[in-house]
Every structure is written in structure tokens, then in C-alpha cells.
Design an enzyme around this catalytic site. Structure first.
Site, PDB file in Angstrom:
ATOM      1  N   GLU A 122       0.807  -1.218   0.000  1.00  0.00           N
ATOM      2  CA  GLU A 122       0.000   0.000   0.000  1.00  0.00           C
ATOM      3  C   GLU A 122       0.843   1.273   0.000  1.00  0.00           C
ATOM      4  O   GLU A 122       0.490   2.261  -0.650  1.00  0.00           O
ATOM      5  CB  GLU A 122      -0.917  -0.010   1.232  1.00  0.00           C
ATOM      6  CG  GLU A 122      -1.857   1.171   1.326  1.00  0.00           C
ATOM      7  CD  GLU A 122      -2.738   1.087   2.563  1.00  0.00           C
ATOM      8  OE1 GLU A 122      -3.199   2.144   3.029  1.00  0.00           O
ATOM      9  OE2 GLU A 122      -2.950  -0.025   3.066  1.00  0.00           O
ATOM     10  N   ASP A 123       1.969   1.257   0.728  1.00  0.00           N
ATOM     11  CA  ASP A 123       2.700   2.497   0.988  1.00  0.00           C
ATOM     12  C   ASP A 123       4.098   2.566   0.382  1.00  0.00           C
ATOM     13  O   ASP A 123       4.793   3.564   0.566  1.00  0.00           O
ATOM     14  CB  ASP A 123       2.824   2.716   2.504  1.00  0.00           C
ATOM     15  CG  ASP A 123       1.473   2.941   3.165  1.00  0.00           C
ATOM     16  OD1 ASP A 123       0.567   3.442   2.483  1.00  0.00           O
ATOM     17  OD2 ASP A 123       1.325   2.606   4.355  1.00  0.00           O
TER      18      ASP A 123
END
Length: 580
Positions: free
Chosen positions: A113-114
Site C-alpha cells: 500500500e505504501d
């Protein structure tokens, strides 16, 4: 001038001290890196080793190494390196005794996600099982999903949990650590995050029976959502527990003596309640809270289920029981397989005391719920919810979620997870768990969509009752059906559960579409007749379907419905039928 080459014992000693060197005397970056990873992971490795003495720590070291490199330069709101978060999540899960695969996924859970790290790289580096877990807890892209992101992310988590329940367990540990560190977030965001946690994540912990996480999540979310009420409850609890020895002491002596007389080996203790439960039970009015309201007596019996019933008799022999306050969750476990006997008795000083009786075998499930089952039978049990008596609620959730829009799904999820549950019986003796306030119509839909759609009434404890009748625990309910029966708009005022409401709305929408299609078709047929054209002939030759497809409609009825709503003008449609 070259440095002398250190001896092998010197190199080993340096490595043990975390200062690895190469044979020619220079530092060994890889060895130093491995030593740093081991040092950072030491508490996690120790916690994991306690549950899995033969576990291989190398996968955890590899996963942490990837997480640390990928998150390098990223900071938490507190200013701490971001990798401290996945490490803390893994520590929470290690404390629950989760397996190596789950801990690896926890360390990597935010990388996709990051960071630039992709799900394909997770799969290649750590295998399909880890990739499934990481994907399950990865939020959907905000730019793509917009306002639907939260609802669709929760839908994704629920669907992933159907494949592997550990997805939900990781998500709960992730939320717990975020709640622990929420002080660094602006107040308005704290309140919103805390409210969402109480409405959606805490109930999942309850449904999975993971009370070890639920209690702390409850209290942390309570503190951030309503700091004043949390402080007042905490102060009232501290004051009340100061007098616990005086109130509980005489009762405990009588209980221990009676248990011994009944030849039972048991541990008797006083267990304080958690703050949010006290706040809820007394609706925030905690002034003058008494010790008996702030804590309960827990009796853990060395023996089986029968010994728990003997212990219940011993408790009632020692202290006067309150009529109607015995709850048998051994014969009829809660939806999350929690088992215990609950009773209320009067202390020697006249205070009502709540007593919980469990065997030692029941304690792990009471604290860790589904995690205890996963630990006992191995990670394979995380696979599917099918056939699990403790996960019927999840099977039902999976059954209705596909028919719900994003907004309806999130609202339905909140309703479905809110509050406690009642146990209602079918005439055959099967138990159906429903939320408080559920009606006979909700019960009908819980039995199946067809039963719900064709229901016309109910027999409750043998007496005829309307579908709007509210149910109570212990009721025996039989649904009366009619093949010609169907939902009506007023059913939405009767149904309270998400499955019932979603299916009713879906049926009503379908009926409206059918009616609109019939009206649009009638209008088109009349217009074509005015021009000596026959719609039946156009349909038989495929002309209508071809025109509908050219206009972007999947089915003919969709085109007819558009005519009825006015979004497709008849004047624009007529030339296509005249010159197809």
C-alpha cells in the site's frame, strides 16, 4: 599500510558484538545488516519462540529486512520510523501465539500500500499464502474508489476472511496498534477513527471471540472518542476497586470453602471489568460505582463441563442466588463458541455479585476465540468458514454483501455487527443468532432468501404472530410461507438486519425495473403500431435486441425501462425501427 587480518575467533567475537568484519579487516556490511535485523527483532523472535519453540526465525528476519528497506525514510505521525508499526503489529500477533506465516504477513502488511514493493514481489519472495494475507489487509486505492474506498475496503477484507480468517486477525492487530498511537493525530480525526473502530473493528473482535484484543480496543477507542467520559469512568473504577477486598473477601472465603466441600479444585479470583463495558452498562452514570459493579468473580475449575455444573451448585450453596440470573453458555455456547456459566448471587453484605464459571480448557477460547482454534489445529483451519458453527455470522455476511451497494454494505455491516445477539430456535432445535431487536421477518431471511421472500407470518412459541413481532432469546419460531407471497415496501419498516433489508430492497428494485420495462414496451409498441410496425415481429427477428445493443443496453428490458423513465426519447428511437 594495511591492517592485520583478524583471526577467526576475533571475527566471531566481533560478530557476536554486532561489529562483523571481513577477513581482510574491513567491516562486513551484510553481516552487520543481519546483526542489526536480529537486534531489532529480538523481542519478536523471543515471543514467537515461546509459542513455537521449533520455529524458524529466518523468514521473520527476511520479512523485517524487506519492510525496513521499503519503509526507510517514512515516519509515523509520532516521528518514529514507520517500520516500528508493522513490527508492533507482529508483536501483538506473536503475543496471541500466531504462526510464522501470519507474523511475516504482519511485517509486510503495509508495503504494497505504501511503498513500491508490489504484491507480485511479495508472492515471489514469500509465497502465495503470505501474498493472500497481505493483499487481504491492503486498502483499496483512494483515487480510484473515492468515497467508496472505506466500504469497498471492508468488503474486500470480509471476502478475504472467507479464504483465510487470519486476514481479520491481522487487521485487528493493525487497528489496535494504531489506536495505541492515536495521540499524535488531530483531535477530530481521532474521534472519527475511534468511532469507526467501535462500530466496525471492535465488533469483529467480538465475533471472532478475541476478547484479549477487544477489551483494549474498546477502552482505547472510548478514550479517544469521549475523553471526559473515559476519565470519569476510570476514576470511578479506581475508587470502587479500593473497596474490593472488603466486599469480595468474605464471599471468596465462602466460595472456596464450598468448592472444597464439593471436592473441586478451582482457582477463585476477582476480575475487574474493562472501562467501556462499565460505561455502556450504566449509560455513563458511574458516580458512586460500587465494587460489585466494577468487578466480577471468576472461577476456573480443574475438570470438565460436568465439574462446572457442580461448581455452580457449590456457588449457590455458599451464596444465595438471584432468581432468573443463570446463563448457561456451556450447553448453548455464544456465536463465537465462548463457553461459561454465568450467575448472580448475593454477598454476605447484601451486594449482588456476578460469578463466571469456566473450566481451564474453556479459558483459551474465552480470551483468544478463533485464534485458539487456529493454534490448536494448525494454520490450515484458517482456510474457510464453511461448516464452522462459530462463523455462521460470517457466512451470512458473505451471502448478502454481493447484493449491496457500497453505502448499503457499510450501513448494513454496522447494523449487523452492532449490539449483542439473541439465540432463537427453529422447531427442529437449530439455533439462529440474531441481533437484539430482530423481528420474525429477520428470522425468515436468516433461514434463506426464498423463505424470507415468501413469508406471510410466524408461529412464535406455538402462537400465531405477525412478521413484525420482535423476538427474544429462547423463542421457538416457525415461519409460515405462501408461494405467491412477496415483499412489499412496508417490509423495510419491519426488517432490522442487513441481510433482510438488502434482499427486500433488491427485490423491490427488480420489481420496479420490471414494471418500468413493461410500461416502456407498451409505449414503444403503441408508437410503432401508429406507423404500421409490429414490435413482436421486431423482437422475433432480433431487431429490438440489436437496436438495444447499439444504444449500449445489455438487455431489451433495459432499453424499455429507459423509455419509461424518459432517458430514452421515443422520437429518437423510432427512426431505428423504421430503417433498421
Amino acid at each position: 599500510m594495511t591492517s592485520p587480518v583478524p583471526s577467526r575467533p576475533a571475527r566471531r567475537a566481533a560478530a557476536r558484538r554486532g561489529r562483523a568484519v571481513l577477513p581482510w579487516g574491513g567491516p562486513d556490511p551484510q553481516a552487520a545488516r543481519r546483526a542489526a535485523v536480529r537486534s531489532a527483532l529480538a523481542p519478536l523472535l523471543a515471543a514467537h519462540r515461546a509459542a513455537f519453540p521449533a520455529g524458524d526465525p529466518r523468514e521473520l528476519c527476511r520479512a523485517y529486512d524487506v519492510a525496513e528497506r521499503m519503509h526507510r525514510g517514512q515516519l509515523r505521525k509520532s516521528g518514529a520510523p514507520y517500520v516500528t508499526h508493522p513490527l508492533a503489529v507482529a508483536m501483538i500477533l506473536a503475543g496471541l501465539g500466531m504462526d510464522t506465516t501470519t507474523l511475516v504477513a504482519a511485517l509486510l502488511h503495509d508495503t504494497v500500500e505504501d511503498t513500491p514493493y508490489t504484491l507480485g514481489e511479495v508472492r515471489a519472495d514469500f509465497g502465495e499464502e503470505v501474498a493472500v494475507l497481505v493483499d487481504g489487509v491492503t486498502k483499496l486505492d483512494g483515487e480510484r474508489w473515492g468515497e467508496r474506498r472505506e466500504a469497498e475496503t471492508f468488503r474486500k477484507i470480509v471476502l478475504a476472511a472467507a479464504a483465510d480468517l487470519r486476514v481479520l486477525v491481522i487487521k485487528l492487530a493493525d487497528r489496535l496498534h494504531n489506536l495505541r498511537t492515536l495521540d499524535h493525530v488531530p483531535e477530530h480525526k481521532r474521534r472519527r477513527y475511534a468511532t469507526a473502530s467501535l462500530e466496525l473493528l471492535v465488533p469483529f473482535a467480538e465475533r471472532l471471540g478475541i476478547h484479549a484484543l477487544k477489551r483494549e480496543m474498546d477502552d482505547l477507542a472510548f478514550a479517544h472518542r469521549d475523553p471526559a467520559a473515559h476519565a470519569a469512568t476510570a476514576a470511578a473504577m479506581r475508587q470502587a476497586l479500593l473497596g474490593a477486598d472488603a466486599v469480595f473477601g468474605p464471599a471468596l472465603r465462602l466460595l472456596r470453602g464450598s468448592l472444597a466441600e464439593h471436592r473441586l479444585d478451582a482457582e477463585v479470583s476477582v476480575r475487574p471489568r474493562h472501562l467501556y463495558a462499565v460505561h455502556q452498562d450504566y449509560a455513563g452514570d458511574v458516580a458512586g460505582l460500587r465494587p460489585c459493579q466494577a468487578a466480577r468473580v471468576l472461577i476456573v475449575v480443574d475438570g470438565g463441563e460436568q465439574d462446572c455444573y457442580v461448581a455452580l451448585g457449590a456457588v449457590h450453596a455458599a451464596l444465595h442466588p438471584c432468581p432468573g440470573r443463570v446463563r448457561d453458555y456451556i450447553a448453548l455456547p455464544k456465536f463465537n463458541l465462548y463457553q461459561a456459566l454465568h450467575t448472580r448471587v448475593i454477598s454476605p453484605d447484601g451486594d449482588p455479585l456476578d460469578v463466571i464459571i469456566q473450566s481451564r480448557a474453556m479459558r483459551p477460547v474465552a480470551e483468544h476465540g478463533i485464534v485458539a482454534h487456529i493454534r490448536a489445529a494448525g494454520a490450515d483451519t484458517a482456510g474457510t468458514v464453511a461448516g464452522r458453527r462459530d462463523l455462521v455470522w460470517l457466512s451470512r455476511l458473505l451471502a448478502w454483501q454481493s447484493d449491496a451497494t457500497s453505502a448499503a454494505f457499510l450501513d448494513g455491516l454496522r447494523i449487523d455487527l452492532a449490539g449483542g445477539n439473541i439465540a432463537v430456535f427453529t422447531p427442529a432445535g437449530d439455533v439462529v443468532a440474531l441481533p437484539h431487536g430482530a423481528t420474525a421477518l429477520d428470522f425468515a431471511y436468516a433461514l434463506g432468501t426464498e423463505t424470507g421472500a415468501h413469508s406471510i407470518g410466524a408461529l412464535i412459541n406455538g402462537r400465531l404472530a405477525p412478521l413484525s413481532a420482535e423476538l427474544r432469546s429462547g423463542y421457538v419460531v416457525e415461519i409460515l410461507t405462501d408461494p405467491e407471497g412477496s415483499p412489499t415496501p412496508d417490509w423495510l419498516q419491519v426488517a432490522t438486519t442487513a441481510p433482510a433489508r438488502v434482499h427486500i430492497q433488491s427485490w423491490l428494485s427488480g420489481r420496479q425495473t420490471e414494471e418500468a420495462a413493461a410500461l416502456g414496451r407498451h409505449r414503444l409498441a403503441r408508437l410503432l403500431a401508429d406507423h404500421d410496425l409490429d414490435l413482436l415481429t421486431a423482437e422475433a427477428h432480433g431487431t429490438s435486441l440489436s437496436i438495444a445493443r447499439d444504444l449500449g443496453f445489455t438487455e431489451i428490458d433495459d432499453m424499455y425501462a429507459a423509455i419509461a423513465t424518459g432517458s430514452l426519447p421515443l422520437d429518437a428511437l423510432l427512426p431505428r425501427f423504421i430503417s433498421p
